[in-house]
Write a protein that holds these residues in place. Structure first.
Motif, PDB file in Angstrom:
ATOM      1  N   VAL A   1      -0.340  -6.502   9.260  1.00 19.22           N
ATOM      2  CA  VAL A   1       0.007  -5.157   8.805  1.00 19.22           C
ATOM      3  C   VAL A   1       1.439  -4.845   9.229  1.00 19.22           C
ATOM      4  CG1 VAL A   1      -0.524  -2.696   8.939  1.00 19.22           C
ATOM      5  CG2 VAL A   1      -2.373  -4.374   9.041  1.00 19.22           C
ATOM      6  N   THR A   2       2.248  -4.428   8.270  1.00 21.47           N
ATOM      7  CA  THR A   2       3.608  -3.966   8.556  1.00 21.47           C
ATOM      8  C   THR A   2       3.734  -2.549   8.033  1.00 21.47           C
ATOM      9  OG1 THR A   2       4.500  -6.213   8.331  1.00 21.47           O
ATOM     10  CG2 THR A   2       6.070  -4.376   8.207  1.00 21.47           C
ATOM     11  N   GLU A   3       3.931  -1.601   8.946  1.00 21.66           N
ATOM     12  CA  GLU A   3       4.109  -0.209   8.536  1.00 21.66           C
ATOM     13  C   GLU A   3       5.576   0.056   8.259  1.00 21.66           C
ATOM     14  OE1 GLU A   3       2.984   4.379   9.847  1.00 21.66           O
ATOM     15  OE2 GLU A   3       2.589   2.702  11.230  1.00 21.66           O
ATOM     16  N   LEU A   4       5.876   0.616   7.105  1.00 19.73           N
ATOM     17  CA  LEU A   4       7.235   0.915   6.702  1.00 19.73           C
ATOM     18  C   LEU A   4       7.630   2.322   7.168  1.00 19.73           C
ATOM     19  CD1 LEU A   4       7.051  -0.592   3.108  1.00 19.73           C
ATOM     20  CD2 LEU A   4       7.816  -1.699   5.220  1.00 19.73           C
ATOM     21  N   PRO A   5       8.923   2.619   7.256  1.00 18.42           N
ATOM     22  CA  PRO A   5       9.362   3.918   7.796  1.00 18.42           C
ATOM     23  C   PRO A   5       8.791   5.132   7.072  1.00 18.42           C
ATOM     24  CG  PRO A   5      11.214   2.398   7.673  1.00 18.42           C
ATOM     25  CD  PRO A   5      10.068   1.722   6.987  1.00 18.42           C
ATOM     26  N   ASP A   6       8.509   5.011   5.770  1.00 19.60           N
ATOM     27  CA  ASP A   6       7.999   6.167   5.018  1.00 19.60           C
ATOM     28  C   ASP A   6       6.481   6.239   5.000  1.00 19.60           C
ATOM     29  OD1 ASP A   6       7.410   4.050   3.406  1.00 19.60           O
ATOM     30  OD2 ASP A   6       8.497   4.776   1.641  1.00 19.60           O
TER      31      ASP A   6
ATOM     32  N   ILE B   1       0.845  -1.187   0.000  1.00 18.17           N
ATOM     33  CA  ILE B   1       0.000   0.000   0.000  1.00 18.17           C
ATOM     34  C   ILE B   1       0.885   1.243   0.000  1.00 18.17           C
ATOM     35  CG2 ILE B   1      -1.865   1.216   1.184  1.00 18.17           C
ATOM     36  CD1 ILE B   1      -2.609  -1.597   0.208  1.00 18.17           C
ATOM     37  N   PHE B   2       0.823   2.029  -1.078  1.00 18.65           N
ATOM     38  CA  PHE B   2       1.662   3.220  -1.166  1.00 18.65           C
ATOM     39  C   PHE B   2       0.869   4.495  -1.413  1.00 18.65           C
ATOM     40  CE2 PHE B   2       1.431   1.236  -5.315  1.00 18.65           C
ATOM     41  CZ  PHE B   2       1.148   2.287  -6.170  1.00 18.65           C
TER      42      PHE B   2
END
Length: 241
Positions: A87-92, A24-25
């Protein structure tokens, strides 16, 4: 009052019980993930996955006070909910999520204004009973043709999915409905074929259609394998014009 779901248009078809990982971006879908994560415990964290019939999604403006343009996309009317499992939230701020198909629905209305992402009113499409005996008779025939199809795919050896297909062949379910969904999701079919299978009225209808599709695909694979020269030698360079 009809249930309302967030709607995620994709170029693929999701089936009940099948895993769908997503990256998801876009900000609107980040907002969708944040909305789902914030739901109270015990509330289904679901959104609707609907295959795109034609067109594409227009980017939504993020300027303060700007109105969102309508998505330049035509959707199929039957989809499947995706239940958020990981769900894995990325740094950005992007997300990697894992979802599982849960239940079929028909879109009765689409709203592109009330949220940053599409939402829609839906009616649920439970798998109807009444044809269990026919489905039980069809399932072994479809399973036999599917195993033949998988053997031909593995023998062809020209696909990166060969290892995955081999794993699938070792884990085929006996339940007719589960089998029909697995075959629809894993066979090398067009989006249109998959969409028709998802929208089938019941398991027996879906299995009958899969019997025809798999027989067709197995026959095509058999003819391709009968060609006495490597397929690469038959390739024609594509013109740049």
């Amino acid at each position: 009052m009809s249930p309302r779901l967030p709607v995620f248009p994709l170029g693929t078809v999701l089936f009940p019980g099948l895993v769908l990982p997503l990256h998801i971006f876009e900000e609107r879908y980040r907002e969708l993930v944040r909305h789902l994560v914030a739901l109270p415990d015990g509330t289904p964290r679901e959104f609707g996955v609907v295959a795109i019939r034609r067109g594409w999604e227009a980017p939504l403006s993020t300027a303060p006070g700007a109105s969102a343009p309508a998505a330049d996309v035509s959707l199929h009317d039957v989809g499947c909910t995706a239940e958020l499992r990981q769900v894995t939230e990325l740094p950005d701020g992007r997300y990697d999520i894992v979802t599982v198909g849960r239940r079929r629905f028909r879109l009765t209305e689409v709203d592109s204004d009330s949220q940053p992402y599409l939402t829609g009113e839906v009616e649920w499409l439970p798998e109807p009973g009444g044809q269990e005996d026919l489905a039980d008779l069809l399932a072994p025939r479809v399973l036999s043709v599917f195993r033949r199809y998988l053997r031909l795919m593995r023998a062809d050896g020209d696909t990166d999915d060969t290892a995955d297909l081999a794993e699938v062949s070792e884990q085929l379910p006996e339940d007719p409905t589960v089998l029909s969904h697995l075959i629809a999701a894993t066979a090398a079919l067009t989006v249109e074929d998959r969409q028709r299978l998802l929208a089938a009225d019941d398991t027996a209808t879906r299995l009958r259609a899969e019997l025809r599709l798999l027989s067709r695909e197995a026959a095509l694979l058999g003819r391709v394998r009968a060609v006495p020269v490597p397929l690469a030698e038959l390739a024609v360079p594509i013109s740049a014009n």
